[in-house]
Structures are given as structure tokens and as C-alpha cells.
Design a protein around this motif. Sequence first.
Motif, PDB file in Angstrom:
ATOM      1  N   LYS A   8       0.804  -1.219   0.000  1.00 34.75           N
ATOM      2  CA  LYS A   8       0.000   0.000   0.000  1.00 34.75           C
ATOM      3  C   LYS A   8       0.839   1.273   0.000  1.00 34.75           C
ATOM      4  O   LYS A   8       0.428   2.303  -0.564  1.00 34.75           O
ATOM      5  CB  LYS A   8      -0.970   0.005   1.178  1.00 34.75           C
ATOM      6  CG  LYS A   8      -0.361  -0.128   2.561  1.00 34.75           C
ATOM      7  CD  LYS A   8      -1.449  -0.169   3.625  1.00 34.75           C
ATOM      8  CE  LYS A   8      -0.885  -0.344   5.028  1.00 34.75           C
ATOM      9  NZ  LYS A   8      -0.315  -1.688   5.231  1.00 34.75           N
ATOM     10  N   GLU A   9       2.010   1.232   0.618  1.00 31.17           N
ATOM     11  CA  GLU A   9       2.856   2.435   0.644  1.00 31.17           C
ATOM     12  C   GLU A   9       3.290   2.837  -0.766  1.00 31.17           C
ATOM     13  O   GLU A   9       3.371   4.024  -1.084  1.00 31.17           O
ATOM     14  CB  GLU A   9       4.091   2.189   1.516  1.00 31.17           C
ATOM     15  CG  GLU A   9       3.796   1.970   3.004  1.00 31.17           C
ATOM     16  CD  GLU A   9       3.407   3.252   3.732  1.00 31.17           C
ATOM     17  OE1 GLU A   9       3.581   4.342   3.133  1.00 31.17           O
ATOM     18  OE2 GLU A   9       2.944   3.162   4.884  1.00 31.17           O
ATOM     19  N   TRP A  62       0.297   4.383  -2.362  1.00 31.77           N
ATOM     20  CA  TRP A  62       0.093   5.728  -1.817  1.00 31.77           C
ATOM     21  C   TRP A  62       1.082   6.726  -2.402  1.00 31.77           C
ATOM     22  O   TRP A  62       0.736   7.891  -2.643  1.00 31.77           O
ATOM     23  CB  TRP A  62       0.196   5.678  -0.290  1.00 31.77           C
ATOM     24  CG  TRP A  62      -0.995   5.046   0.366  1.00 31.77           C
ATOM     25  CD1 TRP A  62      -2.239   4.890  -0.169  1.00 31.77           C
ATOM     26  CD2 TRP A  62      -1.064   4.497   1.685  1.00 31.77           C
ATOM     27  NE1 TRP A  62      -3.078   4.267   0.721  1.00 31.77           N
ATOM     28  CE2 TRP A  62      -2.388   4.021   1.871  1.00 31.77           C
ATOM     29  CE3 TRP A  62      -0.141   4.346   2.720  1.00 31.77           C
ATOM     30  CZ2 TRP A  62      -2.797   3.418   3.060  1.00 31.77           C
ATOM     31  CZ3 TRP A  62      -0.560   3.737   3.903  1.00 31.77           C
ATOM     32  CH2 TRP A  62      -1.867   3.287   4.067  1.00 31.77           C
ATOM     33  N   LYS A  84       0.154  10.175  -4.453  1.00 34.42           N
ATOM     34  CA  LYS A  84       0.733  11.501  -4.230  1.00 34.42           C
ATOM     35  C   LYS A  84       1.362  12.044  -5.513  1.00 34.42           C
ATOM     36  O   LYS A  84       1.315  13.251  -5.778  1.00 34.42           O
ATOM     37  CB  LYS A  84       1.752  11.445  -3.092  1.00 34.42           C
ATOM     38  CG  LYS A  84       1.108  11.281  -1.711  1.00 34.42           C
ATOM     39  CD  LYS A  84       2.114  11.378  -0.575  1.00 34.42           C
ATOM     40  CE  LYS A  84       2.955  10.126  -0.459  1.00 34.42           C
ATOM     41  NZ  LYS A  84       3.821  10.126   0.747  1.00 34.42           N
ATOM     42  N   ASN A 144      -7.749   6.118   0.176  1.00 39.70           N
ATOM     43  CA  ASN A 144      -7.139   7.441   0.357  1.00 39.70           C
ATOM     44  C   ASN A 144      -7.053   7.834   1.832  1.00 39.70           C
ATOM     45  O   ASN A 144      -6.678   8.961   2.152  1.00 39.70           O
ATOM     46  CB  ASN A 144      -7.897   8.511  -0.431  1.00 39.70           C
ATOM     47  CG  ASN A 144      -9.392   8.524  -0.133  1.00 39.70           C
ATOM     48  OD1 ASN A 144      -9.951   7.569   0.395  1.00 39.70           O
ATOM     49  ND2 ASN A 144     -10.053   9.606  -0.498  1.00 39.70           N
ATOM     50  N   LYS A 180      -5.074   6.615   5.239  1.00 38.87           N
ATOM     51  CA  LYS A 180      -4.039   5.713   5.754  1.00 38.87           C
ATOM     52  C   LYS A 180      -4.525   4.962   6.978  1.00 38.87           C
ATOM     53  O   LYS A 180      -4.051   3.872   7.289  1.00 38.87           O
ATOM     54  CB  LYS A 180      -2.765   6.501   6.053  1.00 38.87           C
ATOM     55  CG  LYS A 180      -2.074   6.997   4.789  1.00 38.87           C
ATOM     56  CD  LYS A 180      -0.677   7.481   5.050  1.00 38.87           C
ATOM     57  CE  LYS A 180       0.046   7.799   3.748  1.00 38.87           C
ATOM     58  NZ  LYS A 180       1.451   8.210   3.969  1.00 38.87           N
TER      59      LYS A 180
END
Length: 568
Positions: free
Chosen positions: A372-373, A376, A380, A409, A411
Amino acid sequence: MKRLFIATSFLFGFGLFSAQSTTAVEPAKDKDLMTWYHKDFSATKVYGINTDNAYKFLESKGLKPKTVVVGVLDSGVEVDHPGLVKNMWKNPNEVPNNGKDDDGNGYIDDVHGWNFIGGKNGDIDADNLEVTRMVKKYQQIFEGPNSAENKANQAKRPAEFELYMKSKELYTKKGMEAKQAYQTYSMINTLIPTMVSMLNGKVLTPATVAAIKPATQEQAMSAQVLAGIAADPDFAGKTPAEVEKMLKEQMKEAIDHFEAQATKHYNLDFDPRSEIVGDNYEDYSERYYGNNNYEGPDAGHGTHVAGIIAGLPHGNEVQYGVASRVARIMAVRTVPNGDERDKDVANAIRYAVDNGAKILNMSFGKPVSPGKEVVWDAFKYAQDKGVLLVKAAGNDNHNVAEHTYFPSNFKSTADEKPFINNMIVVGASTKDAGSLRASFSNYNQKMVDVFAPGQEIYAPVPDGKYKYEQGTSMASPVVAGAAAVLWAYMPNLKPEQIIESLVKTSNKSTVSAMLDSDKNSTFEMISRSGGVIDLYKAAEYAFTNFYKADSKASKPAAKKPAAKKKAK
């Protein structure tokens, strides 16, 4: 992962789910039903999105549209479908089929997009689920033969252990359900000849079924199925031949779906990735892999999504996408028959952004996300480039604050606001004002932004055909199309302004949200907007609050006339 909905009420008798509503008019002939999601609520009391009035308003202001590229991150798109071929994005700097990377972007012959789940050895069709991958990856680490090592690993790696335990629970429960569903549908399929024979030439009605006297267990089970479908308007009154045809079609779809789940999605030994794609999946920094087969083995889902955004009428087909006049579709194949992989999602986002897409539609999701990081970071990246992300809320009838649907969206579900400002999350609504939330749609007053039509949606599917589908997968492209219309006529808008315009002008409703967990919840309590989007109202809002205001602010101040010099 996409979800399947079987359109027959007889499945309730076997403990299976049906989410398809029925219509009195034969859908294949009902041109009003084919385009219902464009309707004006104020005039019809049907919660359409008021598409045509939005165009009229924007054109009345003298605005001239610019083309908006919408990236469809999905299962693939039939780029030569007659309803889509004129609205497909074409890479202006790539020479088709010359085997060269003409534009130097790292992707050879990417004329209409790219396929991140293919390679020189073909294309991924079915893949397993993320929970299956996590069980396979961590089972020996956390529950291997050495109990002391297990406990040590659990203590040293708590986040991964938590991920493993959640995955294991879902893998065990859902895997068993998939196998049971596959067996049930297979059994019903074998009963079709018996059901047809028991009708004895009579049309299917409750009275016909009531008169049947089963003599064997097989006949008793067949009668049970017939009793269920006799109450379904789609089946009621049909001849035995028509019943047989409809059952065979639906059973094939169901068996294909659940066979994939039972034998591949939840199979720890199934892994087509390394042989077909050939990338190092654990290397999230790797970006240049795949091929340019935009369609893939099964482009049904992605083609339908693309058509909702930008489909064009042709011949006798009346279907048109929300942004059919202004959008071009970039096909980015990301989702197999199974769960999308985080690496592919992140790379698909970056590819689409780098190649000019202003809006990305993401009609997919899953309950766990080990990467997921990385996703993400891609979110961004899209935000920094001014790109709008449109995301389906999911089809599990869940409160997404209790059952996270990745990619998200947020965290953490405890966060007050999302960590980015360029994503809009979409639930699915119906054309029935009294039962407005589609029964399968996920919801949450904070984490779902709007609802949009997502049930009985008619749009293109492969081989030049059309079909009704449903899901938040269909609602999301309705919103993506609406955003494309706003952006085409008002290109100075920012993603967060488009989101605000859609959220603040939605048509609210106080009907029951029909939640099993809270009988008192109303529709206005299950999303941030409390309603269904209205493109006309959103266009008015954006024009007045952002476009017109920005245009005034950007005009240079009028110069004061120079003072006259006095004569000496």
C-alpha cells in the motif's frame, strides 16, 4: 477484483446472493432503460445524473471543450469496439507496430495504453487473490513446524503477523464459500434438463410449479429452483425453451466465475506471474515490463467501464457515455481475473499520469494491501501532477470504515481526512428512488464521497456487443465521465474543485439506506454528499465558484488613464 452478480432470485433458496433488480420491459428492447442514468431527477424523479442539461448549460456560457484523456485501469479494453474506437486515446508520439519505443517512455508500441499484466509469453487471465498470496508467503514464517521460531517471528514482525492473520481468516472463510458456490451452481446446471421436463410444455408460473408432484430427490430439488425463478419477473411466463436458454447462460457465467475462485483464486500453488510476466514481483521499483495487448484474455469489465465514460452511439445502439463528446480512453490493463497487484497499480497510475491522462478510473479493490505504501506514493505523484483519481467503493455491502477496501485514500480509518485531496470514492445507486442504495454497495459517511448510478447499466462489452452490468465498478466511471465533462469545458479547475462541485450539488435523499446493521440509517447518512451526483448542478457550481471567479481574478486590472500634462 471484479464481482459477479447473478440476475435470478432462485439463488436465494440455495443461500446465494442476487443483487440484480428486474424490469417489466424486456431490457434488450427498452431504450429508456439503456440510458436511464443520464436522466434529470427534477423532471423524472429518477436519480440520473442530468447529463444532457449539463452540456446545454456549459455550451450556453460560450465555453468550448478541450479533449480530456481518461485512464481506465482495468481488465483491458476492446479498443476497436464500434462504440469506442473513435474515442480511444492515441499516443501521438508512437508509431504503431514498428517494434520501437518511438517516444522514449520505456514502453514499446504503446499506441492506446499499456498492459502491466502481460509479457513476452502472453497475458495473465486468472490470478490468485491477495489473501492467498499472503497466506502462502507467511504461513511457514508464523505457523511453521517450529513453535518457538513461530512465536519469535510473531513478536519481531507484528505488522506482518497481523496482515497474515487477517488474510488467513478471509482465505479460509471465503475459500470455503467459493468451493460451496461452485458445487451448488454445478449441481443446478445438471438439473436444467429435469426442470425443463417437469414444466411439461407449460409456461413458467407459480401455478405451474405448484401443480408439479416430485417423485425423486432430483425432482424435488428441481421444483425448489423452479419455485424460486417463477417469482422472478425475468423468468415468469417464459416457455420451457426460454427458461432452458436463460438458465444455461446464467449457469455458465456463474460456474466460470466460481470455478476460477475455487481452483485458482484460493489456490496456494497457483502462480502464473513469473512464467508469463517475467518481472521480479518483489521489486516495487521495477517499472518497465508488460506488453501492449490492451484487451487481454477478458476485457469485458474494462470495456464496459470505458463505454460508460465515453461510449458513442452507432447503428441502432443508443448507448452513450457521460463524456462521449469530450473524452478519450487510455487503456491501462492492470486487473486480472483475481486481485490486482500493488506494484501493477502503482505503475499503471504513473504510466497514465506521465502520458497525459487527467482522470484515472479505478474500478477495483481488495481487503489487504501489502504494498500500500507504494500505491500511496503513486497517489501523491498523481496529486502533484494535478490528476483526479476516481475509485469504486466496493461491492461487499460493507461499511468501509470497518472493512477497508484497498487502495484507500485514508491511511487509517481513524483519520479525519484523506491524506490526498485528489480522490473521489463512489458508491452505487439505483433508478428506484425508494430503494436508492444498490444492495451490494459499500458505504460510509466519511470515506465514501458520492453515489452514482451503478445498477442496470447498459454499455459495451467485447465482440462489439452490449450488456447490462452492475456494481460500484459501473458507478465509478459515471463519476469519471462527469469529471471529464467539467474539466473539458473548464480546464482551469483543480481536482479538489471538481470533487467539491460534485459533492456539494448531489441530489440528497432521506429514504432508508437499507443497512442490516442500522435500520434507522437514511441514504443521506451513508456518504459525504448524502446523495447522487447531478452533473448539471455541478457544472453550475463549478462555473460560478471556480471558473468564473478564476477568470475574473486572472484578468489584468484596467489601467487608469494617464494624467494630462499641464501646458507650460
